[in-house]
Each structure stands twice: as C-alpha cells, then as structure tokens.
Design an enzyme around this catalytic site. Structure first.
Site, short mmCIF file in Angstrom:
data_model
loop_
_atom_site.label_atom_id
_atom_site.label_comp_id
_atom_site.label_asym_id
_atom_site.label_seq_id
_atom_site.Cartn_x
_atom_site.Cartn_y
_atom_site.Cartn_z
N GLU A 35 0.82 -1.21 0.00
CA GLU A 35 0.00 0.00 0.00
C GLU A 35 0.86 1.27 0.00
O GLU A 35 0.54 2.24 -0.68
CB GLU A 35 -0.95 0.00 1.21
CG GLU A 35 -1.92 -1.18 1.22
CD GLU A 35 -1.32 -2.43 1.87
OE1 GLU A 35 -2.05 -3.43 1.97
OE2 GLU A 35 -0.13 -2.40 2.27
N ASN A 37 3.88 1.51 -1.23
CA ASN A 37 4.46 1.61 -2.57
C ASN A 37 3.50 2.30 -3.52
O ASN A 37 3.89 3.18 -4.30
CB ASN A 37 4.80 0.22 -3.11
CG ASN A 37 6.01 -0.41 -2.45
OD1 ASN A 37 6.72 0.24 -1.69
ND2 ASN A 37 6.23 -1.68 -2.72
N GLY A 301 3.59 -5.50 -9.25
CA GLY A 301 2.16 -5.57 -8.95
C GLY A 301 1.66 -4.32 -8.25
O GLY A 301 0.60 -3.78 -8.61
N ASP A 302 2.41 -3.85 -7.25
CA ASP A 302 2.01 -2.63 -6.54
C ASP A 302 2.00 -1.45 -7.50
O ASP A 302 1.10 -0.60 -7.46
CB ASP A 302 2.99 -2.34 -5.40
CG ASP A 302 3.14 -3.51 -4.44
OD1 ASP A 302 2.19 -4.31 -4.33
OD2 ASP A 302 4.20 -3.60 -3.80
#
Length: 378
Positions: A35, A37, A301-302
């Site tokens: 979160e 990131n 992904g982040d």
C-alpha cells in the site's frame, strides 16, 4: 484527498549482489509495502495521497515515515506504537517466483499487525476519493482481518474501494486463503494474478476468476509479462466521491474535470487480443504489456495498481488505465528496488495514447522514465 492507502510498510534490506541470503555480504536499506508503494507512486504522479498504518516508536519507524513522506504522501494517519516494533525483511535478488528466491521476514508482532477497527483514524480512512487496500493486511492478525472486512463492507457513501489480492502463501500458512475471495467480493476494483487465483482459490484462467468475482465492478486479471484482462460490469457503480470532482493531478498532469468513466467509453471498449467487446455480462478488454528489460523482478504488482488508479483518477478509458498500469510496472521493473518514481505525466500520457501497432513495438529499459529515456522499438 484523492487516494487513501492503508496497510503495513516495512524496512527492506536489498542484497548487494545475487546469491543466497547466507552468502550476501551486505544489504542496502530501502522501504517496501504494497500500500505504501502505491501511495508513493501516486503522490509522485501529482495526486493527493495519504498512507494510514502503524509503525514502532523506533528508528526504523522514523525512517519509514520520513521516506514515504518524502514522496509527498500525507503520513499524519500513521500511528506510533511504543510496545511493538517496525517490521523488517531481507530478500535475495532473484525473481519471487523462482525456486531459489528467499525472503526473511521479521514482522511477527509488528506495530502494523495491531491495526484494528478500534484504533484506525476513521475520519482519515474515509477521507479520500479512493481507498486502496491489499490482501496482505488481513493475513497479519485477527484484528487486521476484522478491520479489512469492515473496510470492504458496502457502506452507503463509501469511496471507491480498490483491493489488490496480493496473495503471499507464507502469510497464510495454517489459514485458508479463500478468505481473500470473500474480501475481494466487497471491492469496486480488484487486481489479481491468474497464478494467485489458482494457488489461493483453485480457480484457473481469467474467465474462471470472473466467474467467482461477478460482484466486482472492475476486475483486473494479470497474466504476467503477457498483459492483463479487464472485466467490467455493465454499469459499475460510481461512488459519490468520484462524481463531479477534479483530481489534483488532472488529465495528463493538468487540471481537468472529473468524473472518471468507470464503465469505459460508450459502446464497445476498444482493446487488443481476443474476447474484446461488451455483452450482457459487461465488457472484456485484453491489454498487452510492453516488453521490459528487467533489472529486478519485484514491485511490479504494486506499481501496476498505482498506475491503473492514476488512470482512473484522470478519467481515462479502461485500455489507457491498463496501459498506465503497465508503464508504472515497467518503471518498477527497471530499478533494483521495490519502488520507483513513475514516468512523468506527459510522458505516460503520450505512451498510453500510442496506437496498437506502436504500443506492440514498445520496449522499455533502465532509465526510460528519466530525461534520457531508454525507450526502444525494434
């Protein structure tokens, strides 16, 4: 506030060279957290972003708050816990999916694991246009699971809720990861990898994921380097927080009126690949990823979630939102750590607007987001 991100961040120790943890002689300190990131990337793109969490009243907690705040993220919702430490972890340099990849977490009993319904600052939690969560938080403790369930209840007037499944098998040892499926059903936007869905829920393929997440207005199923499939409900709900307002960053970095058309442009959503169009079940759009010269296969992904939400705040089409996600992911993949500044807004807008042929030729390498961008087409 445009986006509120809630969840644990830790101090990350990155290896000075490849090899087993036992063989790495030294590590470089960084920060890492799904979160936080996303919060840092969105703030760097010009949005107003807040991060809510708990850290220890220790030096590592000081570092986290200062490092995240340096990106322009509001950290006033981060509570300090004098009784619990800030989490830390060490990792190797290889791909998380590789059999040789090692991560040593020291997060049991961390300050963030004490997040709960009773101690979060609720006025700040509901203070943004988008609330971004991940499946890491509910795995930390029973209190964190209860908090995540409460946040994903469909409360009247809540902001748009984004949920990145982020399945980490090690965190769910001895527990049933299918709880992540239950939680995802309460979100408005969900990000999940095909590999995650199969490992956690026994579901195969993008269509299979859609079958078990029909309640979700916008479902992004990631296929790794291949790209993503975005499923939309016929008329995804538009929360009041996203109606008639303007993002701080605006469209392509300039102020522009909102709302974001969460249902995509009228008519069929244009995209690339098979099964693109709008039917009784809504629209399905495949958006391929550009080729990337990977430096470190972490953080993508982040970053993708942050890019997709950036595009949402700018009122872009689904294809452009997914392309923003791919560009943010490419920025993370072309640096050694988990976190990288996103491309400048005007640069991202220009690349996202490429026609399908030029987008398909795009290749991104180290340094491409800077003034001397390494952007190549063969």
């Amino acid at each position: 506030m445009d986006v509120v991100c809630l969840g644990e961040s830790m101090v990350a120790f990155l290896p000075s060279r490849p090899g087993r943890l036992a063989d790495v002689p030294s590590f470089e300190r960084a920060i890492g957290g799904a979160e936080s990131n996303a919060a840092c990337a969105l703030a760097a793109a010009g949005h107003r972003v807040a991060w809510i969490s708990r850290v220890g009243a220790d030096g590592f907690g000081d570092h986290l708050v200062e490092a995240v705040g340096a990106y322009g993220v509001d950290t006033t919702g981060v509570l300090r816990d004098p009784a619990r430490p800030t989490g830390v972890y060490f990792r190797t340099a290889d791909d998380r999916a590789a059999g040789t990849h090692e991560v040593a977490y020291y997060r049991a009993g961390s300050a963030a694991s004490a997040l709960s319904v009773e101690n979060v600052p609720w006025e700040r939690v509901w203070g943004g246009r988008i609330l971004h969560l991940s499946g890491i938080t509910p795995a930390l403790s029973d209190g964190c699971l209860a908090l995540t369930r409460a946040l994903l209840e469909r409360w009247p007037g809540r902001p748009l809720v984004s949920f990145d499944v982020n399945h980490r098998p090690g965190l769910w040892a001895g527990s049933d990861p299918r709880v992540l499926l239950e939680l995802a059903r309460g979100a408005d936007v969900v990000f999940v990898g095909e590999d995650e869905a199969e490992a956690a829920w026994g579901v195969r393929g993008a269509r299979g994921v859609r079958e078990v997440l029909q309640e979700v207005g916008v479902l992004v199923v990631k296929r790794g380097a291949e790209g993503v499939v975005v499923f939309e409900s016929p008329s995804p709900p538009l929360p009041e927080t996203l109606r008639g307002t303007t993002s701080a960053a605006g469209r392509a970095g300039s102020p522009a009126p909102f709302p974001a058309p969460l249902e995509g442009p009228s008519g069929p959503v244009q995209g690339q690949g098979p099964a693109v169009g709008r039917g009784a079940a809504g629209a399905t759009t495949f958006v391929p990823a550009p080729r990337v010269d990977v430096v470190a296969p972490v953080g993508a992904g982040d970053a993708f979630a942050a890019g997709f939400l950036d595009g949402t705040l700018r009122g872009l089409s689904v294809r452009e939102r997914a392309r923003y996600g791919h560009l943010y992911a490419a920025a993370a993949l072309t640096v050694p750590g988990d976190l990288a500044p996103p491309p400048p807004p005007a640069h991202a807008a220009a690349l996202a607007a490429l026609d399908d042929e030029d987008w398909g030729r795009l290749r991104l390498g180290p340094g491409w987001t800077g003034h001397e961008q390494e952007v190549r087409t063969p």
